[in-house]
Every structure is written in structure tokens, then in C-alpha cells.
Write a protein that holds these residues in place. Structure first.
Motif, PDB file in Angstrom:
ATOM      1  N   PRO A   1       1.217  -0.872  -0.065  1.00  0.00           N
ATOM      2  CA  PRO A   1       0.110   0.183  -0.021  1.00  0.00           C
ATOM      3  C   PRO A   1       0.800   0.871   0.345  1.00  0.00           C
ATOM      4  CG  PRO A   1      -0.823  -1.259   1.728  1.00  0.00           C
ATOM      5  CD  PRO A   1       0.133  -1.854   1.692  1.00  0.00           C
ATOM      6  N   LYS A   2       1.963   1.215   0.684  1.00  0.00           N
ATOM      7  CA  LYS A   2       2.562   2.551   1.010  1.00  0.00           C
ATOM      8  C   LYS A   2       3.683   2.199  -0.251  1.00  0.00           C
ATOM      9  CE  LYS A   2       1.434   3.499   5.902  1.00  0.00           C
ATOM     10  NZ  LYS A   2       1.462   4.060   6.905  1.00  0.00           N
ATOM     11  N   PHE A   3       3.803   2.166  -1.600  1.00  0.00           N
ATOM     12  CA  PHE A   3       4.384   2.157  -2.421  1.00  0.00           C
ATOM     13  C   PHE A   3       5.619   3.148  -2.365  1.00  0.00           C
ATOM     14  CE2 PHE A   3       5.289   3.402  -7.373  1.00  0.00           C
ATOM     15  CZ  PHE A   3       5.886   2.325  -6.593  1.00  0.00           C
ATOM     16  N   ASN A   4       6.709   3.381  -2.456  1.00  0.00           N
ATOM     17  CA  ASN A   4       7.734   3.535  -2.492  1.00  0.00           C
ATOM     18  C   ASN A   4       7.911   5.279  -0.905  1.00  0.00           C
ATOM     19  OD1 ASN A   4      10.398   4.248  -3.977  1.00  0.00           O
ATOM     20  ND2 ASN A   4       8.743   3.521  -5.261  1.00  0.00           N
ATOM     21  N   TRP A   5       6.860   5.322  -0.285  1.00  0.00           N
ATOM     22  CA  TRP A   5       6.920   6.775   0.528  1.00  0.00           C
ATOM     23  C   TRP A   5       8.287   6.252   1.067  1.00  0.00           C
ATOM     24  CZ3 TRP A   5       1.985   6.566   4.462  1.00  0.00           C
ATOM     25  CH2 TRP A   5       1.194   6.601   3.380  1.00  0.00           C
ATOM     26  N   ALA A   6       9.471   5.845   1.028  1.00  0.00           N
ATOM     27  CA  ALA A   6      10.207   6.090   1.826  1.00  0.00           C
ATOM     28  C   ALA A   6      11.253   7.764   0.955  1.00  0.00           C
ATOM     29  CB  ALA A   6      11.499   5.348   1.823  1.00  0.00           C
ATOM     30  N   ILE A   7      11.351   7.201  -0.080  1.00  0.00           N
ATOM     31  CA  ILE A   7      12.092   8.085  -1.623  1.00  0.00           C
ATOM     32  C   ILE A   7      11.016   9.542  -0.899  1.00  0.00           C
ATOM     33  CG2 ILE A   7      11.148   7.994  -3.186  1.00  0.00           C
ATOM     34  CD1 ILE A   7      14.154   8.890  -2.380  1.00  0.00           C
ATOM     35  N   ARG A   8       9.392   9.367  -1.164  1.00  0.00           N
ATOM     36  CA  ARG A   8       8.970  10.682  -1.436  1.00  0.00           C
ATOM     37  C   ARG A   8       8.865  11.178   0.283  1.00  0.00           C
ATOM     38  NH1 ARG A   8       2.914   7.512  -3.388  1.00  0.00           N
ATOM     39  NH2 ARG A   8       3.967   6.620  -5.417  1.00  0.00           N
ATOM     40  N   LYS A   9       8.596  10.557   1.659  1.00  0.00           N
ATOM     41  CA  LYS A   9       9.287  11.327   2.428  1.00  0.00           C
ATOM     42  C   LYS A   9      10.590  12.381   2.525  1.00  0.00           C
ATOM     43  CE  LYS A   9       8.424   7.434   5.745  1.00  0.00           C
ATOM     44  NZ  LYS A   9       8.456   7.221   6.409  1.00  0.00           N
ATOM     45  N   LEU A  10      11.816  10.943   2.162  1.00  0.00           N
ATOM     46  CA  LEU A  10      12.744  11.907   1.737  1.00  0.00           C
ATOM     47  C   LEU A  10      12.709  12.997   1.362  1.00  0.00           C
ATOM     48  CD1 LEU A  10      15.491  12.195   2.738  1.00  0.00           C
ATOM     49  CD2 LEU A  10      15.912  10.715   1.060  1.00  0.00           C
ATOM     50  N   TYR A  11      11.876  13.440   0.220  1.00  0.00           N
ATOM     51  CA  TYR A  11      11.714  14.739  -1.281  1.00  0.00           C
ATOM     52  C   TYR A  11      11.047  15.923  -0.215  1.00  0.00           C
ATOM     53  CZ  TYR A  11      10.236  16.968  -5.470  1.00  0.00           C
ATOM     54  OH  TYR A  11       9.596  17.796  -6.168  1.00  0.00           O
ATOM     55  N   LYS A  12      10.265  15.012   0.219  1.00  0.00           N
ATOM     56  CA  LYS A  12       9.250  15.663   1.354  1.00  0.00           C
ATOM     57  C   LYS A  12      10.297  17.144   2.196  1.00  0.00           C
ATOM     58  CE  LYS A  12       4.899  16.896   2.989  1.00  0.00           C
ATOM     59  NZ  LYS A  12       3.723  16.122   4.046  1.00  0.00           N
TER      60      LYS A  12
ATOM     61  N   ALA B   1     -16.495   2.100   1.610  1.00  0.00           N
ATOM     62  CA  ALA B   1     -15.101   0.984   1.932  1.00  0.00           C
ATOM     63  C   ALA B   1     -13.712   0.936   2.354  1.00  0.00           C
ATOM     64  CB  ALA B   1     -16.285  -0.414   0.701  1.00  0.00           C
ATOM     65  N   GLY B   2     -14.081   1.440   0.292  1.00  0.00           N
ATOM     66  CA  GLY B   2     -12.134   1.711   0.167  1.00  0.00           C
ATOM     67  C   GLY B   2     -11.709   3.404   1.151  1.00  0.00           C
ATOM     68  N   GLU B   3     -12.044   3.981   1.364  1.00  0.00           N
ATOM     69  CA  GLU B   3     -11.474   5.017   2.243  1.00  0.00           C
ATOM     70  C   GLU B   3     -11.414   4.055   4.363  1.00  0.00           C
ATOM     71  OE1 GLU B   3     -10.855   8.258   2.693  1.00  0.00           O
ATOM     72  OE2 GLU B   3     -10.983   8.253   0.587  1.00  0.00           O
ATOM     73  N   TYR B   4     -12.642   3.373   3.818  1.00  0.00           N
ATOM     74  CA  TYR B   4     -12.269   2.904   5.861  1.00  0.00           C
ATOM     75  C   TYR B   4     -11.221   2.311   5.403  1.00  0.00           C
ATOM     76  CZ  TYR B   4     -12.883   0.373   9.913  1.00  0.00           C
ATOM     77  OH  TYR B   4     -12.718  -0.543  11.635  1.00  0.00           O
ATOM     78  N   LEU B   5     -10.684   1.225   4.717  1.00  0.00           N
ATOM     79  CA  LEU B   5      -9.673   0.798   4.540  1.00  0.00           C
ATOM     80  C   LEU B   5      -8.066   1.553   4.577  1.00  0.00           C
ATOM     81  CD1 LEU B   5      -8.552  -2.644   2.247  1.00  0.00           C
ATOM     82  CD2 LEU B   5      -6.831  -0.860   2.658  1.00  0.00           C
ATOM     83  N   ILE B   6      -8.133   3.284   3.716  1.00  0.00           N
ATOM     84  CA  ILE B   6      -7.185   3.759   3.479  1.00  0.00           C
ATOM     85  C   ILE B   6      -7.285   4.339   4.900  1.00  0.00           C
ATOM     86  CG2 ILE B   6      -6.209   6.791   2.853  1.00  0.00           C
ATOM     87  CD1 ILE B   6      -7.468   4.793   0.181  1.00  0.00           C
ATOM     88  N   ASP B   7      -8.025   4.124   6.330  1.00  0.00           N
ATOM     89  CA  ASP B   7      -7.483   5.022   7.029  1.00  0.00           C
ATOM     90  C   ASP B   7      -7.509   3.997   8.138  1.00  0.00           C
ATOM     91  OD1 ASP B   7      -9.273   7.293   7.007  1.00  0.00           O
ATOM     92  OD2 ASP B   7     -10.927   6.558   7.617  1.00  0.00           O
ATOM     93  N   MET B   8      -7.189   2.427   8.360  1.00  0.00           N
ATOM     94  CA  MET B   8      -6.754   1.542   8.818  1.00  0.00           C
ATOM     95  C   MET B   8      -4.893   1.176   8.678  1.00  0.00           C
ATOM     96  SD  MET B   8      -8.837  -1.919   7.912  1.00  0.00           S
ATOM     97  CE  MET B   8      -7.779  -2.838   9.271  1.00  0.00           C
ATOM     98  N   GLU B   9      -4.859   1.726   7.168  1.00  0.00           N
ATOM     99  CA  GLU B   9      -3.839   2.033   7.126  1.00  0.00           C
ATOM    100  C   GLU B   9      -2.524   3.097   8.032  1.00  0.00           C
ATOM    101  OE1 GLU B   9      -3.715   0.275   2.129  1.00  0.00           O
ATOM    102  OE2 GLU B   9      -3.246   2.158   2.946  1.00  0.00           O
ATOM    103  N   LYS B  10      -3.382   4.565   7.776  1.00  0.00           N
ATOM    104  CA  LYS B  10      -2.684   5.474   7.891  1.00  0.00           C
ATOM    105  C   LYS B  10      -3.433   5.107  10.070  1.00  0.00           C
ATOM    106  CE  LYS B  10      -4.793   8.655   4.704  1.00  0.00           C
ATOM    107  NZ  LYS B  10      -5.332  10.073   4.903  1.00  0.00           N
ATOM    108  N   SER B  11      -4.107   4.236  10.272  1.00  0.00           N
ATOM    109  CA  SER B  11      -3.737   4.060  11.935  1.00  0.00           C
ATOM    110  C   SER B  11      -2.825   3.435  12.338  1.00  0.00           C
ATOM    111  CB  SER B  11      -4.427   3.712  12.759  1.00  0.00           C
ATOM    112  OG  SER B  11      -5.428   2.878  11.585  1.00  0.00           O
ATOM    113  N   GLY B  12      -2.329   1.966  11.665  1.00  0.00           N
ATOM    114  CA  GLY B  12      -1.522   1.361  11.498  1.00  0.00           C
ATOM    115  C   GLY B  12      -1.958  -0.181  11.779  1.00  0.00           C
ATOM    116  N   ARG B  13      -3.630   0.029  10.936  1.00  0.00           N
ATOM    117  CA  ARG B  13      -4.109  -1.101  11.707  1.00  0.00           C
ATOM    118  C   ARG B  13      -4.331  -2.537  10.183  1.00  0.00           C
ATOM    119  NH1 ARG B  13      -9.418   0.587  12.361  1.00  0.00           N
ATOM    120  NH2 ARG B  13     -10.428  -1.175  11.832  1.00  0.00           N
TER     121      ARG B  13
END
Length: 637
Positions: free
Chosen positions: A111-122, A619-631
Motif C-alpha cells: 500500500p505504501k509504495f515508495n513512501w520512503a523516497i517520498r518522505k525524504l523528498y518532501k 469501503a475504500g476510505e475505511y481501509l485507507i484509514d486502517m493503513e494510516k492508523s497502523g491497523r
């Protein structure tokens, strides 16, 4: 035209920093280093943790090459640098005047595809640094692999660098047909020519009749950094001999007391078989030097760290032991390998063919020749028989052996032996198959492990995983989804849950532990052949509230996979993940499974609510919220 390979003009320097978990980002960094050297930049390459953020201000340009690991995290060798970047005292102008470019490596099944480089870039932008070229994000799932993204990006980046930092008058880039001098070479340790015999490994007493496939005992003497010594106590096949796949339960113990958590990994650096090494020695005409003492030395005031950390402490290093213990001659070669081989042949026909594989217009041919049939470096050198690499250049041409990561399957009471040693249990599928060119392929690490007999001593590294379950999550409602060997970290989690329950009962006699229900969804081909740890699930269900669902794809027609079992139990998954606010963990293959499971869970949120169904968007938003909260967590490979 000046074609010397000296350092670049005064004041033109590039710092290349990489964060790498398995070595891919480091290889990309080194290839970019060769590019900038050819453009006459003074080039410095190192892992991120070996640098400080203010170093960016001392160079013309900094290039970041970072892979994403776990749940959108930076690799371990980049986290110290990342923490420095996050210091609150840093102002928005801290890196003003620093130019940078970024290249990310990821896997789109996460789900968090290439987040590391995105966080670093920002964060670099927040600190005032100047982005000079568009970021590229490589995808492990790309049809042409990493090269499919990297080569086009590097081609455009080269042109951009030349436009932005033109050569001084009279100086030109170093042509591709001029070999860059290696930064490190091998030399004979002394001139006496004495050979160093490779000590025979002594077999400890084991019952060979019970383990006919276990042929080898090993005592790993490599001074591998940040490792501990572990003794192999069990190497047991858990699939029937008639089954197509050989899966092992491997148990290791360490006298050193170390803590680990569910999802953590054990990294094992394999060795190349002596038979394969002898093939290479014959191909390269290296037999005369094979058993003489050697040493790895820099060719000048090097700007890079040693490609093999700790090698100077290796006892009685020879070319043969270097190839067995440190260089991966069975790896699938990258484009840069073919670029290097061009300089070691005088056969014009073979040289032209090698050059074709380096041409960015023929990436599909490179893929079809290397990755599709899984062709190894040894096979390439056999086919390009005119190539003769000087043995002194072996380390600069051949890739360094990388550790392979395995999720630990033990947890709770299974983390310790009765005599107090640390115990690691692994579930490992031995990689062996036939390719499209009808050749048998074997995984380097699993081939090494498959033949090891109990009593062998390995150097292993304990690494934190990405699941990072809090006690609250472990005791809360949980859904565990693990096809095949993906069950390993989930088994660790279940035993950890059982240990928490046991500890609570001991501290609170007569009080029922506050633990939520757990559903384990297990997938395999055949119940009779690959239902791993089946006997444990009944035992665990007596300790914790556990329900086991299965999906054995080949036991009926049509095939049933884990995502189909989710669809058969919408209300159950809705209750655990929505009504009880539970967490879901998905482990196993990084192919189609994770996205298929994700889709099925979205459908569960749509259809499990009864009279008040979610829309698809909700339903998709609920799953995204689960990702954000580490669930919602995924650990796939």
C-alpha cells in the motif's frame, strides 16, 4: 580529446547517498557513480547513515537512492540520517543552496509504495533544498524489473547534468568504451607464492541416515558486521518427499540473549558452492592464483568505503575463499555487468553482443536474456567465453553476496530453549525449478541452507521487521492472512499472543484475560501436503480465542484462494475489522495475492454491514484509514 580517468574539474562534485535493505539501492548508487565519474564529477558514494545532512552543502549535487521497507519505512542504514533531518531545530533555510535528485525503489503490491523516497523528498524541500530533476520510482512488479524505470531515468538525468553543468572548454566526458579504473583491486599478500590450504570442515556427530539430504557442515568464519553466531539444531523437511516443493523448518539457537518481536527477520548471508566456484575459476583461467593469500586494497585515495566490510579481518583470504564466501557468481547480472565485460574481450562479435545488452533501446532483450530465464553470471561468462576478467578486478566486476531475509516463525515461549538460549525458527521454501530454457535453477541461499547438517554454525543478523505490533494490537481483534510460508511471522504473532495471555493469568489468577478474537486465514495448494504447523492451531486455540479458516486451491474445482474465503465470510471480517476495530496482517508472496486480498476486504466492508452497507468509495476510505492508523500491515516478498 581528453579521455583520462582522473578526478573531475575543481569544484564539480557529487555526493551519492543510498538507503538499501537488500543491496538493490546500493547497486543503483554505484551505477550512478560510474555515470557521474564519466561526466568528470568528483564522486563520493556512501550509505546515508555514514553522512550528515549538512554534507549536501559541500557538493555541487547530491543524489539520493532509497528503497522502501516495511510499512513505508526507510532502510536500517538510512534511519540515523533520517532522524537528523527530522530535528525540530532545523530551519526552513537549513539546506538552502543544496541541489538534489532522488530515485526510489519500491514494490507496488505494498500500500505504501515508495513512501520512503517520498518522505525524504518532501523533507528536503521543507529544509530549503532545491530539487533539480524529477523523481523516479522503480517498481519491483514492473515487467522489466528495476531497469525498466532506472535506465530511462538515468539516460535523461545524464543529459540534464550535461546541460546544467557543462564541461569546461577542452574537456569531454569519459567515453563508455574507456574502462574506469577500479577503486579496489586484489593483490597477492606476499611474493612467496605459498598456498593457503582451505581447511576441511569437520563433521560433528549427527544421524546421517535420518537426514540423507543433509550433506554439509559449516563453520562460518566470515567477520560479517553486526552479526551473531547461531547453531543449527534442526533442518527438517515439512512437506512430503513426493510433494513438488521442499519446505524446511530450520531451527537455530544462539547462546547470546537477544530480544525479538513478531515480524522481525533473520538475515543469512549464503555461500557459493565450491563446485560453482571451480567452474568460474576454470572459465577465467584463475586456477594458478586460486589458493594464494590475497588482500583487497584501494587503488588511490578512495572516496568510497570498502565494498566488503570486515574483509581485512578474514583469516587466510584466497581468491577461492573470496568467491565462495563473498561474491555472488550465481546472481542474475544487471546491465552494468555487461558494460564491464565489454572491456575484457577482444572478440569483436561477442563485444558487439555485449554492447547490445547495454543499449537502452534493447531493455526488453536484456530482460529476455537475463531475468526471464534467470540466467546467472557463471552462465553468461560461459557463453561469452572470450571474456577474461583479470583476477585482480574480481571485486569490481562481480557483485558482493547479499544477506537474504527470512521472517522468524517463533514467538512467545518458542523464543527460548529450556536451557535459556535464544531460539529462532524459520520456515523456508527451497527454491528449485526449471526455467523457460529448460535449465534447473536453485536459490543461492536456500541451496546453501538445504544441505546444512545440525551442528553447523552460521553468522546471522537479527533485523527489525515492518509489522511492529503493539501489545494493544496483539491483545485486540486480529485477522492474520498468510498463504504458504507467509504463515511464518503470523505463527510468531500467535505464540506471542499466547505468552501475553499466560502472563496475564499468572498475574491475575481467576480473571479472564482481555483478549479479542483472532482469525487465521491460511492458504496453500493441498491440505495433505502444505498445511504447515497444522498440529499447533488446535493447541493455540486452547490458549487464545482462535478461529482457523483455510483455502487450499488444488483440493477442489474451481480453485479457492484466500481472497475467496474472505468473500465467503464477509460478516465475520466486517465484525473483526470494523465493529471490533481490529487489525489485519497480510504476509506471503508479493505477486497478485496482496492486491486480491485488499480488494476482497474492501468488498467485506461494502457487504458485511447488513442493512447499512458502505458504498465502494466509503469501503475504500475505511481501509485507507486502517493503513494510516497502523491497523492494516503487509509484509510480503
Amino acid at each position: 580529446m581528453d579521455t583520462s580517468t582522473g578526478q573531475g574539474p575543481e569544484g564539480r562534485s557529487v555526493l551519492i547517498l543510498y538507503g538499501s535493505e537488500t543491496g538493490n539501492a546500493q547497486e543503483v548508487a554505484e551505477e550512478l557513480g560510474a555515470l557521474t565519474e564519466r561526466l568528470r564529477f568528483n564522486t563520493h558514494i556512501s550509505e546515508l547513515n555514514q553522512s550528515k545532512p549538512d554534507a549536501l552543502l559541500s557538493h555541487t549535487l547530491t543524489i539520493f537512492v532509497v528503497s522502501t521497507t516495511g510499512q513505508g519505512d526507510l532502510p536500517a542504514n538510512a534511519r540515523a540520517f533520517w532522524k537528523l533531518l527530522l530535528l525540530k531545530r532545523l530551519s526552513s533555510t537549513y539546506l538552502k543552496g543544496a541541489d538534489f535528485a532522488t530515485f526510489g525503489l519500491g514494490d507496488s503490491s505494498y500500500p505504501k509504495f515508495n513512501w520512503a523516497i517520498r518522505k525524504l523528498y518532501k523533507r528536503l524541500l521543507q529544509l530549503g533544498a532545491n530539487d533539480i530533476y524529477p523523481t523516479a520510482e522503480a517498481d519491483q512488479q514492473h515487467p522489466e524489473g528495476l531497469e525498466g524505470t532506472f535506465i530511462p531515468w538515468m539516460t535523461g538525468f545524464r543529459k540534464h547534468l550535461l546541460d546544467r553543468h557543462p564541461m569546461p572548454s577542452g574537456i569531454h566526458p569519459i567515453p563508455d568504451d574507456v574502462r574506469l579504473p577500479p577503486k579496489w583491486i586484489l593483490q597477492l599478500r606476499n611474493e612467496s607464492g605459498n598456498t593457503v590450504p582451505r581447511p576441511e570442515t569437520l563433521a560433528k556427530h549427527t544421524d546421517i541416515d535420518q537426514n540423507p539430504s543433509l550433506r554439509h557442515i559449516d563453520y562460518d568464519v566470515r567477520p560479517l558486521p553486526d552479526t551473531l553466531t547461531a547453531t543449527l539444531v534442526e533442518n527438517r523437511r515439512v512437506t512430503p518427499q513426493t510433494h513438488w516443493q521442499d519446505v524446511r523448518c530450520i531451527t537455530l539457537t544462539a547462546s547470546e540473549f537477544v530480544q525479538y518481536a513478531p515480524g522481525d527477520m533473520l538475515a543469512i548471508t549464503p555461500k557459493t558452492s565450491p563446485e560453482d566456484v571451480q567452474i568460474l575459476l576454470d572459465l577465467m583461467d584463475w586456477n594458478e592464483q586460486a589458493d594464494k593469500p590475497i588482500v583487497l586494497v584501494p587503488t588511490g585515495p578512495t572516496l568510497t568505503t570498502s565494498p566488503i566490510p570486515g574483509l581485512d579481518s578474514y583469516p587466510n583470504l584466497t581468491l577461492r575463499s573470496l568467491l565462495i564466501d563473498y561474491l555472488d557468481i550465481k546472481a542474475i547480472p544487471r546491465r552494468s555487468f555487461f558494460s564491464a565485460l565489454v572491456h575484457y574481450t577482444n572478440d569483436e562479435v561477442q563485444k558487439d553482443r555485449l554492447l547490445e545488452f547495454t543499449n537502452t533501446e534493447y531493455l526488453d532483450e536484456l530482460w529476455d536474456y537475463t531475468s526471464r530465464p534467470r540466467r546467472s553470471i557463471v552462465e553468461v561468462l560461459h557463453e561469452f567465453h572470450s571474456v577474461k576478467i583479470p583476477w585482480q578486478h574480481a571485486v569490481s566486476v562481480l557483485p558482493v553476496m547479499r544477506a537474504r531475509q527470512f521472517s522468524i516463525a517463533s514467538g512467545g515461549e518458542r523464543k527460548r530453549t529450556e536451557d535459556g538460549k535464544t531460539q529462532f525458527e524459520l520456515l523456508i521454501a527451497i527454491v528449485k525449478y526449471q526455467t523457460v530454457i529448460k535449465r534447473i535453477r536453485e536459490g543461492v541461499c536456500t541451496k546453501y541452507l538445504a544441505a546444512l547438517r545440525p551442528g553447523s554454525e552460521l553468522r546471522v543478523q537479527l533485523q527489525p521487521g515492518g509489522l511492529k505490533s503493539s501489545v494493544q494490537q496483539l491483545t485486540g481483534s486480529t485477522v492474520l492472512i498468510g498463504p504458504g510460508t507467509g504463515i511464518a511471522p503470523l505463527r510468531s504473532m500467535l505464540w506471542e499472543k499466547a505468552a501475553l495471555v499466560q502472563a496475564y493469568r499468572e498475574q491475575n489468577p481467576g480473571v479472564e484475560p482481555p483478549i479479542g478474537p483472532t482469525v487465521l486465514l491460511y492458504g496453500g495448494r493441498n491440505r495433505a501436503a502444505d498445511f504447515f504447523f497444522e498440529e499447533e492451531w488446535d493447541q493455540l486455540s486452547k490458549l487464545i480465542p482462535l478461529q482457523v479458516l483455510t483455502a487450499f486451491s488444488r483440493d477442489q474445482s474451481p480453485k479457492i484462494y484466500v481472497q475467496d474465503t474472505i468473500r465467503q465470510n464477509f460478516q465475520l471480517f466486517f465484525r473483526l475489522l470494523h465493529e471490533l476495530q481490529g487489525s489485519v496482517y497480510i504476509c506471503g508472496s508479493s505477486g497478485k495475492m496482496p492486491s486480491a486480498v485488499r480488494e476482497a476486504l474492501i468488498e467485506a466492508f461494502q457487504n458485511g454491514a447488513g442493512s447499512h452497507p458502505y458504498t465502494r468509495s466509503q469501503a475504500g476510505e475505511y481501509l485507507i484509514d486502517m493503513e494510516k492508523s497502523g491497523r492494516y500491515k503487509q509484509e510480503t516478498w
